[in-house]
Design an enzyme around this catalytic site. Structure first.
Site, PDB file in Angstrom:
ATOM      1  N   SER A  96       2.560 -10.459   1.224  1.00 21.62           N
ATOM      2  CA  SER A  96       2.495  -9.186   1.923  1.00 21.62           C
ATOM      3  C   SER A  96       2.202  -9.437   3.395  1.00 21.62           C
ATOM      4  O   SER A  96       1.649 -10.477   3.759  1.00 21.62           O
ATOM      5  CB  SER A  96       1.412  -8.294   1.303  1.00 21.62           C
ATOM      6  OG  SER A  96       1.518  -6.973   1.787  1.00 21.62           O
ATOM      7  N   LYS A 143       0.816  -1.218   0.000  1.00 21.09           N
ATOM      8  CA  LYS A 143       0.000   0.000   0.000  1.00 21.09           C
ATOM      9  C   LYS A 143       0.847   1.265   0.000  1.00 21.09           C
ATOM     10  O   LYS A 143       0.407   2.316  -0.481  1.00 21.09           O
ATOM     11  CB  LYS A 143      -0.937   0.002   1.213  1.00 21.09           C
ATOM     12  CG  LYS A 143      -2.030  -1.058   1.181  1.00 21.09           C
ATOM     13  CD  LYS A 143      -3.063  -0.751   0.113  1.00 21.09           C
ATOM     14  CE  LYS A 143      -4.249  -1.688   0.207  1.00 21.09           C
ATOM     15  NZ  LYS A 143      -5.300  -1.380  -0.795  1.00 21.09           N
TER      16      LYS A 143
END
Length: 415
Positions: A303, A55
């Site tokens: 992630s 992100k």
């Protein structure tokens, strides 16, 4: 950047823009996955990105590309996007406000504050937080930073795909976690431009398959919220932007079960020493469950986010259960001296470790004077558990009615 679309030029521009803020994450070979699949497999360790998540890429690009420079930014998120926006804003000297659900994980709220953002907690779902954030941005003249529905966000996430394409010239398949589709769309644009022979596969959770259902309906659908282990990908559905890019550049979308995600989390920790969150393990889950075709050098994107340690323990326990490596055995035991030692000793004789014991003398399903003993065991899969039960039966234990087994003394207790 052209409005409403994303090109390889946009992704290349994003890479130049975020170079000083975003970490180029390593690509680690996974011998265990390579042996299982008979193709080279590597893990793109985005869990080692700043804030632990991709992100940061999209948020950094959107803020750095904003013209004119905003006086401040607003976002809504339950965790990873919040941290990415907070750190990107701090790097550029901009104040940030993030609207978060009151029930967002404490670890993610704390990390967002530590990155310098002000937090406004709101009762209700993430959709209500997004509505509040948009209203706050409009009223204050601030820049609203969406989690995936913006060309600059998609292009920023696509920088991950550029790195993989550069590091793996013979890339055959890349598996990408997908919620709203920002990462998947950006990576697909980059990979198809640089390695057109490679297959791009998106992976969703079966609990929240918004992209899968949207492709089936040929329209951007928004599904009802459901709880899932992969909470970082628990997005109602793609936007028109991300769905269009997925249609044009992604080869396949698959969905995995909760148990498959839990097993993948455990696999990553044990074999690669990587701590991932549920959404970050989706690609590995698809490989372990053989839900995605592979060819040539295969890469799974991993992630991590900011993980609640208490939740991680629960997730790993669920992974052990899904793999059949922790099983529960219930035994009816007479309430007399030596019974518990008989049970635990018989299990120890078979080389099985006991993780937890619960002794309940007040179970209404059993007669007075008989206790229910529940044991959580470490075993080497379902076959080993069956062998344990068979050996206990051979040692004098009996099949139970309200429990799996009964000790001889419990079986002789008058009902």
């Amino acid at each position: 950047m052209a409005s409403g679309t994303v090109t390889i030029s946009d992704v290349e521009g994003a890479a130049r823009r975020v170079a000083g803020m975003v970490r180029r994450t390593p690509l680690w070979p996974s011998p265990e996955l390579s042996d299982r699949l008979d193709v080279p497999v590597s893990l793109k360790c985005e869990s080692l990105q700043r804030t632990g998540s991709f992100k940061m890429r999209g948020a950094s690009n959107m803020l750095a590309a904003a013209d004119p420079t905003p006086t401040g930014v607003v976002a809504a998120s339950a965790g990873n996007h919040a941290q990415g926006v907070a750190l990107a804003a701090r790097e550029l000297g901009l104040p940030a406000t993030v609207v978060m659900p009151r029930l967002a994980p404490l670890a993610k709220r704390r990390a967002t504050r530590e990155y310098g953002a002000d937090i406004e907690l709101l009762d209700g779902p993430l959709a209500a937080c997004q509505e509040r954030a948009r209203a706050l941005a409009a009223a204050s003249g601030l820049l609203y930073v969406p989690p995936y529905d913006h060309p600059a966000i998609v292009a920023g996430q696509g920088t991950l795909g550029l790195e993989v394409a550069e590091d793996v010239p013979d890339l055959g398949t890349i598996l990408v976690p997908a919620g709203g589709g920002g990462l998947l769309a950006g990576v697909a644009v980059a990979v198809k431009a640089r390695r057109p022979q490679a297959r791009v596969v998106g992976v969703q959770t079966q609990a929240m398959p918004g992209i899968v259902e949207s492709l089936r309906a040929d329209a951007a659908l928004q599904l009802p919220a459901r709880h899932t282990i992969a909470d970082g990908a628990a997005v109602a559905g793609p936007s028109a932007l991300t769905l269009d890019l997925v249609r044009r550049h992604v080869d396949d979308i698959v969905a995995v079960s909760e148990e498959e995600v839990a097993s993948a989390l455990l696999f990553l920790l044990e074999t690669s020493r990587l701590v991932a969150e549920g959404a970050g393990a989706l690609g590995v889950a698809a490989l372990l469950a053989a839900r995605a075709e592979t060819c040539g050098h295969t890469v799974a994107v991993v992630s991590g986010g900011n993980i609640d340690v208490n939740r991680l323990g629960w997730l790993l326990a669920r992974g052990l259960a899904a793999d059949g490596r922790q099983r529960t055995l219930s035994v009816a035991s007479a309430h007399v001296p030596g019974e518990l030692a008989r049970i635990t000793g018989a299990i120890a004789d078979r080389g099985v470790n006991i993780v937890e014991i619960d002794h309940d003398l007040r179970s209404p399903e059993l007669p007075v004077g008989v206790a229910r003993v529940r044991l959580r065991l470490d075993v080497d899969g379902a076959a080993a558990f069956d062998q344990l039960v068979d050996s206990l039966l051979a040692a004098g234990f009996r099949r139970g009615t309200a429990t799996d087994l009964e000790t001889p003394a419990a079986a002789e207790n008058p009902h």
